[in-house]
Design an enzyme around this catalytic site. Sequence first.
Site, PDB file in Angstrom:
ATOM      1  N   LYS A 201       0.835  -1.212   0.000  1.00  0.00           N
ATOM      2  CA  LYS A 201       0.000   0.000   0.000  1.00  0.00           C
ATOM      3  C   LYS A 201       0.873   1.268   0.000  1.00  0.00           C
ATOM      4  O   LYS A 201       0.647   2.215  -0.757  1.00  0.00           O
ATOM      5  CB  LYS A 201      -0.905  -0.028   1.235  1.00  0.00           C
ATOM      6  CG  LYS A 201      -1.562   1.269   1.581  1.00  0.00           C
ATOM      7  CD  LYS A 201      -2.610   1.624   0.567  1.00  0.00           C
ATOM      8  CE  LYS A 201      -3.040   3.053   0.723  1.00  0.00           C
ATOM      9  NZ  LYS A 201      -4.317   3.349   0.135  1.00  0.00           N
ATOM     10  N   CYS A 255      -3.688  10.699   1.683  1.00  0.00           N
ATOM     11  CA  CYS A 255      -2.987   9.459   1.373  1.00  0.00           C
ATOM     12  C   CYS A 255      -1.603   9.736   0.820  1.00  0.00           C
ATOM     13  O   CYS A 255      -0.596   9.452   1.449  1.00  0.00           O
ATOM     14  CB  CYS A 255      -3.802   8.684   0.344  1.00  0.00           C
ATOM     15  SG  CYS A 255      -5.550   8.656   0.735  1.00  0.00           S
TER      16      CYS A 255
HETATM   17  N1  SAJ Z   1      -2.202  14.912  -8.596  1.00  0.00           N
HETATM   18  C1  SAJ Z   1      -1.390  15.693  -9.393  1.00  0.00           C
HETATM   19  N2  SAJ Z   1      -1.096  15.251 -10.651  1.00  0.00           N
HETATM   20  C2  SAJ Z   1      -1.579  14.069 -11.126  1.00  0.00           C
HETATM   21  C3  SAJ Z   1      -2.392  13.275 -10.301  1.00  0.00           C
HETATM   22  C4  SAJ Z   1      -2.696  13.723  -9.031  1.00  0.00           C
HETATM   23  O1  SAJ Z   1      -0.930  16.764  -8.997  1.00  0.00           O
HETATM   24  O2  SAJ Z   1      -1.290  13.764 -12.274  1.00  0.00           O
HETATM   25  C5  SAJ Z   1      -2.529  15.368  -7.237  1.00  0.00           C
HETATM   26  C6  SAJ Z   1      -4.038  15.562  -6.997  1.00  0.00           C
HETATM   27  O3  SAJ Z   1      -4.466  16.809  -7.435  1.00  0.00           O
HETATM   28  C7  SAJ Z   1      -4.113  15.388  -5.491  1.00  0.00           C
HETATM   29  C8  SAJ Z   1      -3.029  14.336  -5.213  1.00  0.00           C
HETATM   30  O4  SAJ Z   1      -2.177  14.358  -6.327  1.00  0.00           O
HETATM   31  O5  SAJ Z   1      -3.764  16.578  -4.832  1.00  0.00           O
HETATM   32  C9  SAJ Z   1      -3.538  12.940  -4.979  1.00  0.00           C
HETATM   33  O6  SAJ Z   1      -4.585  12.639  -5.879  1.00  0.00           O
HETATM   34  P1  SAJ Z   1      -4.759  11.211  -6.561  1.00  0.00           P
HETATM   35  O7  SAJ Z   1      -5.969  11.261  -7.393  1.00  0.00           O
HETATM   36  O8  SAJ Z   1      -3.504  10.821  -7.233  1.00  0.00           O
HETATM   37  O9  SAJ Z   1      -4.900  10.204  -5.356  1.00  0.00           O
HETATM   38  P2  SAJ Z   1      -5.802  10.158  -4.023  1.00  0.00           P
HETATM   39  O10 SAJ Z   1      -4.966  10.678  -2.900  1.00  0.00           O
HETATM   40  O11 SAJ Z   1      -7.139  10.740  -4.199  1.00  0.00           O
HETATM   41  O12 SAJ Z   1      -5.954   8.580  -3.864  1.00  0.00           O
HETATM   42  C10 SAJ Z   1      -4.772   7.790  -3.760  1.00  0.00           C
HETATM   43  C11 SAJ Z   1      -4.898   6.612  -4.738  1.00  0.00           C
HETATM   44  N3  SAJ Z   1      -3.600   5.948  -4.867  1.00  0.00           N
HETATM   45  C12 SAJ Z   1      -3.016   5.719  -6.052  1.00  0.00           C
HETATM   46  O13 SAJ Z   1      -3.510   6.067  -7.111  1.00  0.00           O
HETATM   47  C13 SAJ Z   1      -1.722   4.985  -6.038  1.00  0.00           C
HETATM   48  C14 SAJ Z   1      -5.973   5.634  -4.261  1.00  0.00           C
HETATM   49  O14 SAJ Z   1      -6.016   4.489  -5.080  1.00  0.00           O
HETATM   50  C15 SAJ Z   1      -5.694   5.242  -2.809  1.00  0.00           C
HETATM   51  O15 SAJ Z   1      -6.679   4.351  -2.308  1.00  0.00           O
HETATM   52  C16 SAJ Z   1      -5.723   6.499  -1.969  1.00  0.00           C
HETATM   53  O16 SAJ Z   1      -4.637   7.340  -2.430  1.00  0.00           O
HETATM   54  C17 SAJ Z   1      -5.529   6.125  -0.518  1.00  0.00           C
HETATM   55  O17 SAJ Z   1      -6.528   6.175   0.224  1.00  0.00           O
HETATM   56  O18 SAJ Z   1      -4.421   5.746  -0.126  1.00  0.00           O
END
Ligand code: SAJ
Length: 402
Positions: A201, A255
Amino acid sequence: MNKICVIGLGYIGLPTAALLANQGFEVVGVDINPTIIETINQGNIHICEPELDKLVNNVVIKGKLKASLKPELADIFIIAVPTPLRDNNQPDISFVETAVKTITPYLKQGNLIILESTIPVGTTEKINYFIKEIITEITPIYLAHCPERVLPGNILKELIENDRVVGGIDEDSTKKAALFYEKFVQGKVISTNSKTAEIVKLTENSFRDINIAFANEMSMICDHLDINVWEVIKLANLHPRVNILKPGPGVGGHCIAIDPWFIVNSSPNLAKLIKTAREVNINKTDYVINQIKNAATKINEPVIACLGLSYKANIDDLRESPALKIVQQLALEKIGKIIAVEPHIKCLPNNLNNLENLELLDLELAFCKANLVVLLVGHNDFINLNQELLESKIIIDTQGIW
Ligand code: SAJ
């Protein structure tokens, strides 16, 4: 295995409880917040997640889900409470420990406890000793870690469709937990040991953090060299083995901005890349603040509309949100009049509430008043904007949308 007690009714616990109730289990959801309990028992929800309101309403009406301040006797206990960071970036597992303590009076022989909270490596084993110390005479009690992996905004679909990794403290625990997830998960349910499940994870979220850090670093480099980073990424991504993520104002949420520190803390001398990625992403937020401050100095009386407060697009979750940090910092430093636009909330959160130069307005009004417009979050409401609105404003677009 018919009755399930879910401890923690937040972004993971509530959808999980509702989904299990909808699968026919009898579910008691437990939370320490009486308002949340009342809201759920009225068939309503306290978080914003597509389709969750209908599902909760349905299972509460059917009597399959009820919320309570106290656990009850059950077959399975699922723990989905937060594991935040302390000030020194050390993991705080006290909510998990407290949750376990709360359920111990209700444990009976053959019960299965599943930790879904994201936890540092070794926590499941630690919790096992902790339980054994409190209850000596009830055996067996099965204990496993099955980290949640769902993406906020798409939780109900991913709870069913994603593969799950299950790691018990012994083979029987792993088997019991795997059998349970196989009842409602359409993806694969893969068995391993608890330490492996824990680090899998953490690895997933660190992988994403590092890749976002790369995009954010490229955005600052391109800015310095006066090149459009969005075009660079688009062109580089045409390569069959390149897939660069999107730069933004930093990384938020409960996360990805947190979990990599669990690895850094466990292996400080080895986790160099993971730590640097965290620093790059944190630094990107300060970089955007400076961009805005520089733009504001060129305006006589800056009125800055900041579009978006949540940590990512199309959700209401403000936890660890870089957009929120940016708005707060601009207001605290009195850079000008600050207008926050966040269609997913009705009032400003407490930490922004008492700042006299900050107000929450709707998009239209914000555009009427502002001379500097900063796009912080790529909400759908902001994407399909009438382009005429942007004319005559200074624009900072952290999402590469306009
Ligand atoms: N972000 C960027 N650029 C990107 C993608 C995301 O700047 O290209 C930013 C988003 O705006 C946000 C942050 O990253 O601020 C996180 O967003 P996210 O959509 O990547 O992820 P979370 O935090 O909403 O959810 C993540 C997920 N993990 C992965 O994709 C590896 C989800 O599957 C997990 O279950 C979750 O963390 C968790 O609960 O751990």
